[in-house]
Write a protein that holds these residues in place. Sequence first.
Motif, PDB file in Angstrom:
ATOM      1  N   UNK A  38       0.849  -1.183   0.000  1.00 28.34           N
ATOM      2  CA  UNK A  38       0.000   0.000   0.000  1.00 28.34           C
ATOM      3  C   UNK A  38       0.892   1.242   0.000  1.00 28.34           C
ATOM      4  N   UNK A  39       0.700   2.089  -0.971  1.00 31.82           N
ATOM      5  CA  UNK A  39       1.610   3.223  -1.120  1.00 31.82           C
ATOM      6  C   UNK A  39       0.928   4.384  -1.827  1.00 31.82           C
ATOM      7  N   UNK A  40       1.352   5.577  -1.489  1.00 26.24           N
ATOM      8  CA  UNK A  40       0.906   6.802  -2.150  1.00 26.24           C
ATOM      9  C   UNK A  40       2.139   7.555  -2.616  1.00 26.24           C
ATOM     10  N   UNK A  55      -1.204   2.646  -4.849  1.00 27.48           N
ATOM     11  CA  UNK A  55      -1.010   1.230  -5.116  1.00 27.48           C
ATOM     12  C   UNK A  55      -1.417   0.442  -3.875  1.00 27.48           C
ATOM     13  N   UNK A  56      -1.887  -0.746  -4.103  1.00 27.64           N
ATOM     14  CA  UNK A  56      -2.270  -1.612  -2.993  1.00 27.64           C
ATOM     15  C   UNK A  56      -3.689  -1.443  -2.506  1.00 27.64           C
ATOM     16  N   UNK A 111      -5.935   9.032   2.516  1.00 23.61           N
ATOM     17  CA  UNK A 111      -7.310   8.799   2.882  1.00 23.61           C
ATOM     18  C   UNK A 111      -7.735   9.876   3.872  1.00 23.61           C
ATOM     19  N   UNK A 112      -8.981  10.314   3.771  1.00 24.80           N
ATOM     20  CA  UNK A 112      -9.437  11.413   4.616  1.00 24.80           C
ATOM     21  C   UNK A 112      -9.691  10.964   6.055  1.00 24.80           C
ATOM     22  N   UNK A 124       3.206   9.813   2.322  1.00 27.29           N
ATOM     23  CA  UNK A 124       4.228   9.705   1.295  1.00 27.29           C
ATOM     24  C   UNK A 124       5.239  10.826   1.441  1.00 27.29           C
ATOM     25  N   UNK A 125       6.064  10.992   0.428  1.00 26.46           N
ATOM     26  CA  UNK A 125       7.101  12.015   0.490  1.00 26.46           C
ATOM     27  C   UNK A 125       6.550  13.403   0.176  1.00 26.46           C
ATOM     28  N   UNK A 126       5.347  13.435  -0.373  1.00 29.68           N
ATOM     29  CA  UNK A 126       4.743  14.714  -0.731  1.00 29.68           C
ATOM     30  C   UNK A 126       5.396  15.318  -1.957  1.00 29.68           C
TER      31      UNK A 126
END
Length: 116
Positions: A2-4, A25-26, A97-98, A107-109
């Motif tokens: 799971x990744x953003x 992903x994920x 996710x909110x 994530x790293x933004x």
Amino acid sequence: QVQLVESGGGLVQPGGSLRLSCAASGFTVSNYWMAWYHQAPGKEREWVAIMSTGGSAHYVESVKGRFTISRDNAKNTLALQMNNLKLEDTGAYYCNRHSPQLRLSWGQGTQVTVSS
């Protein structure tokens, strides 16, 4: 996994535009309320735009009429179109996710700098 992964930031003059993208992903982004968050220098991270599972969008007052959140279900991505950028829009932008209970690791933004 799971990744953003956020991308699309950069340096832009006031009044300019940028389009941010968030690749997930994920998991399936359309199954969750998703949001874009802004962290200005020295300040806490705050949401600026939300997209519901049904596709409705919500914005913080300061970006209404300037930012547009969208989702591409086929690509499993979230986007933020940023127009008429202002100095105060400077900062790091993240997607996630909110719901705090369902939120993923950040994530790293992607960095947005609005400067003349």
